[in-house]
Motif scaffolding. Sequence first.
Motif, PDB file in Angstrom:
ATOM      1  N   GLY A   1       0.789  -1.223   0.000  1.00  0.00           N
ATOM      2  CA  GLY A   1       0.000   0.000   0.000  1.00  0.00           C
ATOM      3  C   GLY A   1       0.818   1.268   0.000  1.00  0.00           C
ATOM      4  O   GLY A   1       0.262   2.361   0.048  1.00  0.00           O
ATOM      5  N   GLU A   2       2.162   1.149  -0.064  1.00  0.00           N
ATOM      6  CA  GLU A   2       3.019   2.333  -0.111  1.00  0.00           C
ATOM      7  C   GLU A   2       2.959   2.940  -1.511  1.00  0.00           C
ATOM      8  O   GLU A   2       3.071   2.222  -2.501  1.00  0.00           O
ATOM      9  CB  GLU A   2       4.472   1.967   0.177  1.00  0.00           C
ATOM     10  CG  GLU A   2       4.721   1.413   1.546  1.00  0.00           C
ATOM     11  CD  GLU A   2       6.160   0.930   1.679  1.00  0.00           C
ATOM     12  OE1 GLU A   2       6.847   1.461   2.558  1.00  0.00           O
ATOM     13  OE2 GLU A   2       6.581   0.048   0.910  1.00  0.00           O
ATOM     14  N   ARG A   3       2.802   4.238  -1.567  1.00  0.00           N
ATOM     15  CA  ARG A   3       2.794   4.921  -2.855  1.00  0.00           C
ATOM     16  C   ARG A   3       4.235   5.021  -3.359  1.00  0.00           C
ATOM     17  O   ARG A   3       5.113   5.557  -2.674  1.00  0.00           O
ATOM     18  CB  ARG A   3       2.180   6.306  -2.733  1.00  0.00           C
ATOM     19  CG  ARG A   3       2.074   6.989  -4.071  1.00  0.00           C
ATOM     20  CD  ARG A   3       1.501   8.367  -3.939  1.00  0.00           C
ATOM     21  NE  ARG A   3       1.722   9.094  -5.164  1.00  0.00           N
ATOM     22  CZ  ARG A   3       0.786   9.736  -5.833  1.00  0.00           C
ATOM     23  NH1 ARG A   3      -0.440   9.761  -5.369  1.00  0.00           N
ATOM     24  NH2 ARG A   3       1.083  10.374  -6.944  1.00  0.00           N
ATOM     25  N   LEU A   4       4.466   4.490  -4.555  1.00  0.00           N
ATOM     26  CA  LEU A   4       5.803   4.524  -5.152  1.00  0.00           C
ATOM     27  C   LEU A   4       6.005   5.762  -6.015  1.00  0.00           C
ATOM     28  O   LEU A   4       7.131   6.200  -6.206  1.00  0.00           O
ATOM     29  CB  LEU A   4       6.036   3.264  -6.001  1.00  0.00           C
ATOM     30  CG  LEU A   4       5.989   1.942  -5.254  1.00  0.00           C
ATOM     31  CD1 LEU A   4       6.115   0.784  -6.232  1.00  0.00           C
ATOM     32  CD2 LEU A   4       7.068   1.883  -4.189  1.00  0.00           C
ATOM     33  N   GLY A   5       4.962   6.295  -6.565  1.00  0.00           N
ATOM     34  CA  GLY A   5       5.050   7.446  -7.461  1.00  0.00           C
ATOM     35  C   GLY A   5       3.806   7.494  -8.315  1.00  0.00           C
ATOM     36  O   GLY A   5       2.751   6.993  -7.921  1.00  0.00           O
ATOM     37  N   SER A   6       3.934   8.081  -9.500  1.00  0.00           N
ATOM     38  CA  SER A   6       2.804   8.146 -10.422  1.00  0.00           C
ATOM     39  C   SER A   6       3.291   7.936 -11.846  1.00  0.00           C
ATOM     40  O   SER A   6       4.472   8.118 -12.148  1.00  0.00           O
ATOM     41  CB  SER A   6       2.071   9.483 -10.292  1.00  0.00           C
ATOM     42  OG  SER A   6       2.947  10.538 -10.624  1.00  0.00           O
ATOM     43  N   ILE A   7       2.376   7.573 -12.704  1.00  0.00           N
ATOM     44  CA  ILE A   7       2.722   7.335 -14.106  1.00  0.00           C
ATOM     45  C   ILE A   7       2.844   8.671 -14.815  1.00  0.00           C
ATOM     46  O   ILE A   7       1.920   9.488 -14.790  1.00  0.00           O
ATOM     47  CB  ILE A   7       1.670   6.437 -14.781  1.00  0.00           C
ATOM     48  CG1 ILE A   7       1.695   5.059 -14.117  1.00  0.00           C
ATOM     49  CG2 ILE A   7       1.928   6.336 -16.285  1.00  0.00           C
ATOM     50  CD1 ILE A   7       0.650   4.108 -14.596  1.00  0.00           C
ATOM     51  N   SER A   8       3.991   8.892 -15.444  1.00  0.00           N
ATOM     52  CA  SER A   8       4.212  10.155 -16.147  1.00  0.00           C
ATOM     53  C   SER A   8       3.946  10.037 -17.641  1.00  0.00           C
ATOM     54  O   SER A   8       3.633  11.031 -18.288  1.00  0.00           O
ATOM     55  CB  SER A   8       5.631  10.681 -15.910  1.00  0.00           C
ATOM     56  OG  SER A   8       6.592   9.780 -16.400  1.00  0.00           O
ATOM     57  N   ARG A   9       4.087   8.829 -18.201  1.00  0.00           N
ATOM     58  CA  ARG A   9       3.837   8.634 -19.629  1.00  0.00           C
ATOM     59  C   ARG A   9       3.749   7.162 -19.939  1.00  0.00           C
ATOM     60  O   ARG A   9       4.162   6.327 -19.150  1.00  0.00           O
ATOM     61  CB  ARG A   9       4.907   9.295 -20.474  1.00  0.00           C
ATOM     62  CG  ARG A   9       6.271   8.699 -20.241  1.00  0.00           C
ATOM     63  CD  ARG A   9       7.449   9.279 -20.975  1.00  0.00           C
ATOM     64  NE  ARG A   9       7.187  10.399 -21.824  1.00  0.00           N
ATOM     65  CZ  ARG A   9       8.130  11.121 -22.400  1.00  0.00           C
ATOM     66  NH1 ARG A   9       9.388  10.808 -22.202  1.00  0.00           N
ATOM     67  NH2 ARG A   9       7.842  12.121 -23.172  1.00  0.00           N
ATOM     68  N   LEU A  10       3.209   6.870 -21.098  1.00  0.00           N
ATOM     69  CA  LEU A  10       3.145   5.504 -21.604  1.00  0.00           C
ATOM     70  C   LEU A  10       4.040   5.407 -22.834  1.00  0.00           C
ATOM     71  O   LEU A  10       4.105   6.342 -23.628  1.00  0.00           O
ATOM     72  CB  LEU A  10       1.713   5.130 -22.002  1.00  0.00           C
ATOM     73  CG  LEU A  10       0.671   5.177 -20.903  1.00  0.00           C
ATOM     74  CD1 LEU A  10      -0.710   4.880 -21.474  1.00  0.00           C
ATOM     75  CD2 LEU A  10       1.004   4.207 -19.788  1.00  0.00           C
TER      76      LEU A  10
ATOM     77  N   GLU B   1       3.872  -0.841 -24.104  1.00  0.00           N
ATOM     78  CA  GLU B   1       5.003  -1.669 -23.683  1.00  0.00           C
ATOM     79  C   GLU B   1       5.445  -1.329 -22.264  1.00  0.00           C
ATOM     80  O   GLU B   1       5.758  -2.208 -21.486  1.00  0.00           O
ATOM     81  CB  GLU B   1       6.186  -1.493 -24.642  1.00  0.00           C
ATOM     82  CG  GLU B   1       5.913  -1.939 -26.057  1.00  0.00           C
ATOM     83  CD  GLU B   1       5.725  -3.434 -26.202  1.00  0.00           C
ATOM     84  OE1 GLU B   1       6.204  -4.204 -25.350  1.00  0.00           O
ATOM     85  OE2 GLU B   1       5.079  -3.832 -27.181  1.00  0.00           O
ATOM     86  N   CYS B   2       5.480  -0.034 -21.955  1.00  0.00           N
ATOM     87  CA  CYS B   2       5.981   0.422 -20.656  1.00  0.00           C
ATOM     88  C   CYS B   2       5.134   1.576 -20.146  1.00  0.00           C
ATOM     89  O   CYS B   2       4.620   2.373 -20.916  1.00  0.00           O
ATOM     90  CB  CYS B   2       7.420   0.929 -20.768  1.00  0.00           C
ATOM     91  SG  CYS B   2       8.612  -0.293 -21.284  1.00  0.00           S
ATOM     92  N   ALA B   3       5.048   1.630 -18.832  1.00  0.00           N
ATOM     93  CA  ALA B   3       4.517   2.800 -18.148  1.00  0.00           C
ATOM     94  C   ALA B   3       5.709   3.409 -17.428  1.00  0.00           C
ATOM     95  O   ALA B   3       6.474   2.703 -16.775  1.00  0.00           O
ATOM     96  CB  ALA B   3       3.448   2.404 -17.147  1.00  0.00           C
ATOM     97  N   VAL B   4       5.918   4.690 -17.580  1.00  0.00           N
ATOM     98  CA  VAL B   4       7.051   5.342 -16.938  1.00  0.00           C
ATOM     99  C   VAL B   4       6.596   5.901 -15.600  1.00  0.00           C
ATOM    100  O   VAL B   4       5.702   6.750 -15.532  1.00  0.00           O
ATOM    101  CB  VAL B   4       7.656   6.438 -17.834  1.00  0.00           C
ATOM    102  CG1 VAL B   4       8.833   7.108 -17.141  1.00  0.00           C
ATOM    103  CG2 VAL B   4       8.095   5.847 -19.177  1.00  0.00           C
ATOM    104  N   LEU B   5       7.201   5.380 -14.539  1.00  0.00           N
ATOM    105  CA  LEU B   5       6.898   5.780 -13.172  1.00  0.00           C
ATOM    106  C   LEU B   5       7.782   6.960 -12.801  1.00  0.00           C
ATOM    107  O   LEU B   5       8.999   6.900 -12.919  1.00  0.00           O
ATOM    108  CB  LEU B   5       7.160   4.606 -12.225  1.00  0.00           C
ATOM    109  CG  LEU B   5       7.042   4.878 -10.737  1.00  0.00           C
ATOM    110  CD1 LEU B   5       5.588   5.113 -10.354  1.00  0.00           C
ATOM    111  CD2 LEU B   5       7.613   3.710  -9.955  1.00  0.00           C
TER     112      LEU B   5
END
Length: 121
Positions: A28-37, A47-51
């Motif tokens: 449940g720890e927040r690692l970050g957010s998705i900035s782009r695909l 292919e990738c989600a950029v965190l």
Amino acid sequence: MAEFGSQERSSFIASDRVEGTAVYNPAGERLGSISRLMIGKQNGQVECAVLSFGGFLGIGNDHYPLPWRMLNYAVDKGGYVVDLDKEKLHGAPRYDLGREPEFDEAYTRALYTYYGVNPLF
């Protein structure tokens, strides 16, 4: 009739709704957010989600490409869950904004290998 793009009713989501979505680990720890695909030019698949992780107020963030298949959407969290702890993330491939790697087959294969995911190509 379900509203197109509704996260709860549809298996599809618009890319602009993915960007900014929180990413959590199983604890449940927040690692970050998705900035782009990152989308394959030939196959049209994500292919990738950029965190985006670290920094303060968006300054000094590192960007971590994650194989898309690692992320699972959790309705209760309103974000994605990835089976990844912060230690594994600290040693992961990353880049600074404006210094993106060449997302070619060799880079993608190395990225997938780091996370133990088989590439689809």
